[in-house]
Design an enzyme around this catalytic site. Structure first.
Site, PDB file in Angstrom:
ATOM      1  N   ALA A  22      67.921  -0.596  80.863  1.00  0.00           N
ATOM      2  CA  ALA A  22      68.385   0.450  81.777  1.00  0.00           C
ATOM      3  C   ALA A  22      69.280  -0.123  82.878  1.00  0.00           C
ATOM      4  O   ALA A  22      69.488  -1.337  82.986  1.00  0.00           O
ATOM      5  CB  ALA A  22      67.183   1.172  82.375  1.00  0.00           C
ATOM      6  N   HIS A  23      69.772   0.775  83.727  1.00  0.00           N
ATOM      7  CA  HIS A  23      70.737   0.361  84.744  1.00  0.00           C
ATOM      8  C   HIS A  23      70.108  -0.562  85.789  1.00  0.00           C
ATOM      9  O   HIS A  23      68.940  -0.451  86.144  1.00  0.00           O
ATOM     10  CB  HIS A  23      71.412   1.569  85.411  1.00  0.00           C
ATOM     11  CG  HIS A  23      70.484   2.532  86.076  1.00  0.00           C
ATOM     12  ND1 HIS A  23      70.909   3.722  86.604  1.00  0.00           N
ATOM     13  CD2 HIS A  23      69.149   2.498  86.302  1.00  0.00           C
ATOM     14  CE1 HIS A  23      69.892   4.372  87.133  1.00  0.00           C
ATOM     15  NE2 HIS A  23      68.812   3.644  86.962  1.00  0.00           N
ATOM     16  N   ASN A  24      70.936  -1.512  86.235  1.00  0.00           N
ATOM     17  CA  ASN A  24      70.580  -2.456  87.303  1.00  0.00           C
ATOM     18  C   ASN A  24      69.506  -3.466  86.903  1.00  0.00           C
ATOM     19  O   ASN A  24      68.986  -4.185  87.756  1.00  0.00           O
ATOM     20  CB  ASN A  24      70.144  -1.725  88.578  1.00  0.00           C
ATOM     21  CG  ASN A  24      71.226  -0.818  89.119  1.00  0.00           C
ATOM     22  OD1 ASN A  24      71.166   0.395  88.927  1.00  0.00           O
ATOM     23  ND2 ASN A  24      72.218  -1.388  89.760  1.00  0.00           N
TER      24      ASN A  24
END
Length: 363
Positions: free
Chosen positions: A251-253
């Site tokens: 997922a993001h980050n």
């Protein structure tokens, strides 16, 4: 490719020949299938009997396993390649014999590809049919992008990277040198970012633009149909040497430390940081905003809901498999544990009260 001898393979891999160094090695095969001229390996003592019975031209072994073979009286008259780590030695020899890597020497841009005029594509690259390379994209030397690939605007692909068919690298994302991305990989799709706007009539989810990038380091390999989302504002980062299996969701980050391996169907929620040299089993999953220490091992199917701060731990949360009827009985017991605990606590209190009441008077 010129057929190597056993002696040449020993020299290239820091190994020692016991037997005929001039034996020509024509290929690799499992212990129970290898024939004359083929090389196999023994890295697990469970397969010692197969090594004893093998018809292989030569077998890669450790010094300790060769002594076990000698103890069985089956070492003489055969060829052995003695290596410190037979499995690693096998992997390096296998790279030499990898047909896909050694026979695809194509260069140039297929007539059916679409390449933006200002994209940088060196002459040493191969761009397959129906590939699209957008404006400002930069490819390193000897990059290979196979059919139907997509490289977004201002994306960067490092030297010697291989993108199999149907790989998509979104705009501004970075793929390092010698990366291998298998079919269906998506690098840099939007992260799952929505702000809930709650009102009396319900909830509206307002999209948060994902303005960061997905950045992959050097020597990263990503399996088929894996998605690595771009960051919301900062980047999603996969550091050098990571190996990620099929159908994994990053997922993001998220940040994954160097030389970590993640097996198939695992999922890592947003903003979690996984350390270096970790081993993540298949279908493991991580809650968001966690920190996982270096050299952590997570067993397959395990759910990690809290940070792990001590390096080198091994964590498992999966209920072991059992015959179905026994599993159902145990599951019923587990469902009743909270009530059982209440009964035990009440019983302990009662026993303590009885013990206090039965003590002799000090008067």
């Amino acid at each position: 490719m010129q057929t190597p001898t056993l002696g040449q393979l020993a020299t290239e891999n820091g190994a020692q020949v016991v037997g005929d160094p001039d034996l020509a090695i024509t290929g690799l095969a499992p212990l129970d299938q290898a024939g004359p001229g083929e090389l196999s390996f023994l890295s697990n003592p469970l397969y010692l009997q197969q090594a004893l019975d093998a018809k292989a031209g030569a077998v890669i072994v450790s010094a300790a396993d060769l002594e076990r073979v000698r103890a069985e009286g089956k070492a003489d008259g055969r060829n052995w390649l003695v290596a410190r780590n037979p499995y690693v030695c096998f992997a390096r020899v296998a790279q030499r014999f990898d047909r896909a890597a050694n026979t695809d020497a194509r260069t140039g841009i297929d007539a059916r590809a679409t390449v933006a005029p200002d994209a940088v594509v060196p002459a040493s690259c191969y761009i397959g049919p129906n590939v699209v390379i957008e404006a400002g994209a930069r490819l390193g030397e000897r990059v290979r992008i196979l059919a139907n690939g997509y490289v977004g605007a201002h994306a960067q692909i490092g030297d010697d990277a291989l993108l199999y068919a149907n790989v998509s690298v979104y705009h501004h994302c970075v793929v390092g040198a010698r990366a291998i991305l298998h079919s269906g990989v998506v690098i840099g799709a939007d992260g799952f970012g929505f702000a809930p706007d709650i009102s009396a009539s319900g909830v509206e989810y307002v999209k948060i633009p994902q303005t960061g990038r997905a950045v992959l380091g050097d020597d990263v390999e990503v399996g088929a149909n894996t998605a690595i989302d771009r960051g919301a504002m900062a980047d999603t980062v996969i550091e050098d040497g990571c190996k990620i299996d099929n159908q994994v969701q990053i997922a993001h980050n998220v940040r994954v430390g160097a030389h970590t391996v993640i097996a198939g169907c695992a999922a890592v929620s947003g903003s979690t940081r996984i350390g270096r040299f970790c081993v993540i089993g298949g279908a493991a999953n991580f809650a968001g905003h966690l920190t996982i220490a270096d050299r952590t091992t997570v067993s397959g199917g395990t759910s990690i809901t809290k940070s792990i701060t001590k390096p080198g731990g091994h964590f498992t949360s999966v209920f072991p498999f059992l015959p179905h009827g026994e599993w159902e009985r145990n599951a019923a017991i587990v469902r009743g544990l909270s009530k059982l605990r209440e009964r035990v606590v009440a019983l302990e209190r009662r026993l303590r009260g009885q013990a206090a009441g039965s003590q002799p008077s000090q008067d």
